[in-house]
Design a protein around this motif. Structure first.
Motif, PDB file in Angstrom:
ATOM      1  N   ILE A 119       0.864  -1.182   0.000  1.00  0.00           N
ATOM      2  CA  ILE A 119       0.000   0.000   0.000  1.00  0.00           C
ATOM      3  C   ILE A 119       0.896   1.226   0.000  1.00  0.00           C
ATOM      4  O   ILE A 119       1.605   1.485   0.973  1.00  0.00           O
ATOM      5  N   LEU A 120       0.897   1.950  -1.107  1.00  0.00           N
ATOM      6  CA  LEU A 120       1.751   3.123  -1.243  1.00  0.00           C
ATOM      7  C   LEU A 120       1.002   4.350  -0.748  1.00  0.00           C
ATOM      8  O   LEU A 120       0.007   4.771  -1.348  1.00  0.00           O
ATOM      9  N   THR A 121       1.478   4.907   0.341  1.00  0.00           N
ATOM     10  CA  THR A 121       0.822   6.060   0.942  1.00  0.00           C
ATOM     11  C   THR A 121       1.791   6.731   1.899  1.00  0.00           C
ATOM     12  O   THR A 121       2.854   6.191   2.211  1.00  0.00           O
ATOM     13  N   SER A 122       1.434   7.904   2.362  1.00  0.00           N
ATOM     14  CA  SER A 122       2.304   8.622   3.285  1.00  0.00           C
ATOM     15  C   SER A 122       2.304   7.942   4.655  1.00  0.00           C
ATOM     16  O   SER A 122       1.346   7.242   5.011  1.00  0.00           O
ATOM     17  N   PRO A 123       3.352   8.142   5.459  1.00  0.00           N
ATOM     18  CA  PRO A 123       3.368   7.566   6.813  1.00  0.00           C
ATOM     19  C   PRO A 123       2.180   8.026   7.647  1.00  0.00           C
ATOM     20  O   PRO A 123       1.616   7.236   8.415  1.00  0.00           O
ATOM     21  N   GLU A 124       1.780   9.293   7.498  1.00  0.00           N
ATOM     22  CA  GLU A 124       0.658   9.817   8.254  1.00  0.00           C
ATOM     23  C   GLU A 124      -0.645   9.110   7.859  1.00  0.00           C
ATOM     24  O   GLU A 124      -1.455   8.745   8.718  1.00  0.00           O
ATOM     25  N   ASN A 125      -0.838   8.922   6.551  1.00  0.00           N
ATOM     26  CA  ASN A 125      -2.049   8.257   6.090  1.00  0.00           C
ATOM     27  C   ASN A 125      -2.049   6.787   6.486  1.00  0.00           C
ATOM     28  O   ASN A 125      -3.101   6.223   6.804  1.00  0.00           O
ATOM     29  N   ALA A 126      -0.868   6.166   6.479  1.00  0.00           N
ATOM     30  CA  ALA A 126      -0.776   4.767   6.897  1.00  0.00           C
ATOM     31  C   ALA A 126      -1.249   4.610   8.333  1.00  0.00           C
ATOM     32  O   ALA A 126      -2.012   3.691   8.658  1.00  0.00           O
ATOM     33  N   THR A 127      -0.800   5.513   9.200  1.00  0.00           N
ATOM     34  CA  THR A 127      -1.212   5.455  10.606  1.00  0.00           C
ATOM     35  C   THR A 127      -2.719   5.628  10.735  1.00  0.00           C
ATOM     36  O   THR A 127      -3.394   4.890  11.467  1.00  0.00           O
ATOM     37  N   GLN A 128      -3.266   6.599  10.002  1.00  0.00           N
ATOM     38  CA  GLN A 128      -4.709   6.854  10.072  1.00  0.00           C
ATOM     39  C   GLN A 128      -5.503   5.660   9.559  1.00  0.00           C
ATOM     40  O   GLN A 128      -6.513   5.266  10.160  1.00  0.00           O
ATOM     41  N   LEU A 129      -5.051   5.069   8.467  1.00  0.00           N
ATOM     42  CA  LEU A 129      -5.747   3.920   7.901  1.00  0.00           C
ATOM     43  C   LEU A 129      -5.735   2.736   8.858  1.00  0.00           C
ATOM     44  O   LEU A 129      -6.742   2.032   9.008  1.00  0.00           O
ATOM     45  N   LEU A 130      -4.613   2.530   9.510  1.00  0.00           N
ATOM     46  CA  LEU A 130      -4.524   1.399  10.428  1.00  0.00           C
ATOM     47  C   LEU A 130      -5.429   1.597  11.645  1.00  0.00           C
ATOM     48  O   LEU A 130      -5.985   0.633  12.179  1.00  0.00           O
TER      49      LEU A 130
END
Length: 207
Positions: free
Chosen positions: A19-30
């Motif tokens: 999943i290619l995304t920013s670190p901030e978005n990764a945290t939010q998605l998780l």
């Protein structure tokens, strides 16, 4: 590119590996999309070794050595923090001369993992078969990997992605969700067989 909602829905697809995304978005998605059967394989917290420590320990290792690290870390997490019944299943099958896999210090178990990489693979094979018997899936999430690149070792990321890509058909009930900053994804840097085929197993959530 598909709408964000459509793209995000593909996170749940067992075949979506990267999943290619920013670190901030990764945290939010998780936080917003994680399920009970999602467990953490790596993140930037005290539960996992700092990239600088791992890079120093593995500075003379090849790709196989780095794969041994990720496999050892996976086994350790499943033993210590994973689902209780799966941890018990794995613990019962550990050879008696493998006493260190539950230690937090990588140096306590890395040599064992490197020397016994085939046996660890077989152990995870058994865990995958066990999950099939109890009709359960497990998704292992990875984020914060950009810190390995910042610390000077993209090979750590390459080894992780290559390991899980190779096991897409081998492990049917233990799968990975690897969150990676988009600018770090480049097939030329991955450098493992069939890396160009990754596009079928990834989604982009931002540019």
């Amino acid at each position: 590119m598909a709408s964000l909602d459509v793209a995000e829905s593909r996170i749940y697809d067992p075949n979506t590996l990267l999943i290619l995304t920013s670190p901030e978005n990764a945290t939010q998605l998780l936080w917003s999309k994680a399920q009970p059967n999602w467990v953490c394989g790596y993140a930037l917290d005290d539960s996992f070794p700092a990239p600088e420590v791992v890079i120093e320990l593995l500075k003379n290792e090849d790709m196989i050595g780095w794969r041994a690290f990720w496999l050892g870390l996976l086994i350790r997490y499943l033993l210590v923090e994973g689902p209780t019944e799966l941890g018990d299943f794995i613990r019962q099958r550990l050879p008696r001369d493998w006493p260190n896999l539950e230690r937090a210090d990588v140096s306590a178990w890395y040599d064992l993992a490197r020397t016994n990489i085939s046996e660890i693979n077989d152990l995870i094979d058994e865990a995958d078969e066990y999950l099939e018997r109890i009709e359960r899936d497990l998704f292992v999430t990875y984020r914060g990997l950009e810190t390995f690149d910042a610390a000077g070792s993209y090979v750590a990321i390459r080894a992780l992605i290559g390991l899980w890509f190779d096991r897409l058909r081998r492990w049917r009930h233990i799968r990975a969700k690897i969150f990676l900053r988009p600018d770090l994804y480049h097939v030329g840097r991955l450098n493992f067989p069939d890396a160009s085929k990754l596009s079928a197993y990834l989604i982009r959530l931002d540019e």
